[in-house]
Design a protein around this motif. Structure first.
Motif, PDB file in Angstrom:
ATOM      1  N   SER A  98     -47.765  24.747  57.054  1.00 44.55           N
ATOM      2  CA  SER A  98     -49.088  25.569  56.857  1.00 44.55           C
ATOM      3  C   SER A  98     -50.140  25.108  58.086  1.00 44.55           C
ATOM      4  CB  SER A  98     -49.768  25.236  55.628  1.00 44.55           C
ATOM      5  OG  SER A  98     -51.102  25.457  55.451  1.00 44.55           O
ATOM      6  N   ARG A  99     -50.820  26.036  58.514  1.00 45.25           N
ATOM      7  CA  ARG A  99     -51.691  25.875  59.468  1.00 45.25           C
ATOM      8  C   ARG A  99     -52.829  24.543  59.167  1.00 45.25           C
ATOM      9  NH1 ARG A  99     -56.209  30.850  59.756  1.00 45.25           N
ATOM     10  NH2 ARG A  99     -56.671  30.661  57.398  1.00 45.25           N
ATOM     11  N   PHE A 100     -52.662  24.228  58.101  1.00 46.93           N
ATOM     12  CA  PHE A 100     -53.706  23.045  57.500  1.00 46.93           C
ATOM     13  C   PHE A 100     -52.928  21.711  57.618  1.00 46.93           C
ATOM     14  CE2 PHE A 100     -55.343  26.991  55.296  1.00 46.93           C
ATOM     15  CZ  PHE A 100     -56.665  27.143  55.909  1.00 46.93           C
TER      16      PHE A 100
END
Length: 275
Positions: A97-99
């Motif tokens: 995930s980009r997070f």
């Protein structure tokens, strides 16, 4: 050239020997002072060894109750930390995930945040919630303060377990949680043991948090009891202090011995899947 190599090796050995002596001397002082009736700050073998220092500190108020409180406090906090760390590390390790990176950087920042910087607002919050002088509230806060370090280490160990093993379980109909419980955790037990030991040791030596949040003497752990007992009569009795220090280290040593069989070698993952 050979003479230079020998000189370099001799210099390195002498430096390592000096560093080793610096580490050994405090340990020798603790061992010798604990059986010395007239122990001081010098490292000296007692002329008449005695167990009187141990007899003086082995009582309910000084040793038994504080050590039991410390085991309950640190053991409960360490177990709570490990459960939360595993549940937090699993999605960070298995799902992209980009997070993920911002979250991990936040976790890394939290590992370097001094506990003294947050104790004033935490104490105010505990007063509002009536959690001051409660073992449950102190356990939750100690677990929370240790969680960033535990998440970071747990994710590192979890990354070493091939995801292909879980994919094979998913094909057979296993859920993510079932794969975590039946495949990932058994393979990363050495890592869990390492994180658990480091977490417990950090909590066992924590003086500031229980000193601030626990007020009743019957709830204080050994890390605070050693301060209150030896600091209220002026100059401490070094022999009793050394004896108490040896007793104080026993829970950590026992935990290490119980989990040491989980620490040897790397993960045995070879041949887990046949192609």
């Amino acid at each position: 050239m050979i003479a230079r190599d020998r000189l370099s090796k001799l210099t390195s050995n002498l430096v390592l020997l000096a560093i080793g002596i610096l580490f050994v001397l405090p340990l020798l002082w603790v061992l010798f002072a604990s059986i010395n009736r007239t122990a001081g700050l010098r490292v000296e073998f007692p002329t008449s060894p005695t167990l009187g220092n141990f007899k003086a500190v082995l009582n309910t108020d000084t040793t038994y109750r504080p050590v039991l409180n410390g085991i309950v406090l640190c053991g409960g906090s360490a177990l709570l930390t490990m459960v939360c760390a595993v549940l937090a590390a699993y999605p960070l390790s298995r799902f992209k995930s980009r997070f993920n990176r911002p979250f991990l950087l936040t976790v890394l920042f939290c590992t370097g945040l001094p506990i003294t910087a947050v104790m004033v607002p935490v104490y105010g919050l505990f007063v509002q919630l009536n959690l001051v002088d409660t073992l449950g509230g102190t356990i939750m806060f100690m677990a929370t303060s240790s969680l960033p370090f535990a998440i970071w280490l747990t994710k590192t160990f979890m990354d070493g377990v091939p995801i292909s093993l879980e994919e094979a379980a998913w094909v057979d109909g296993a859920s993510n949680m079932r794969a975590l419980k039946s495949i990932v955790l058994p393979l990363m037990w050495p890592g869990i043991a390492v994180v658990l030991i480091f977490t417990f040791i950090g909590m066992w030596g924590n003086f500031f948090v229980p000193f601030m949040l626990l007020l009743s003497p019957e709830r204080l752990p050994a890390s605070v009891s050693i301060f209150t007992f030896f600091g209220q009569y002026g100059e401490p009795n070094y022999g009793q202090l050394a004896a108490y220090s040896l007793i104080y280290t026993m829970p950590v040593l026992l935990l290490y011995l119980l989990l040491s069989k989980k620490l040897g070698g790397a993960f045995a993952l070879g041949g887990a899947i046949k192609g």
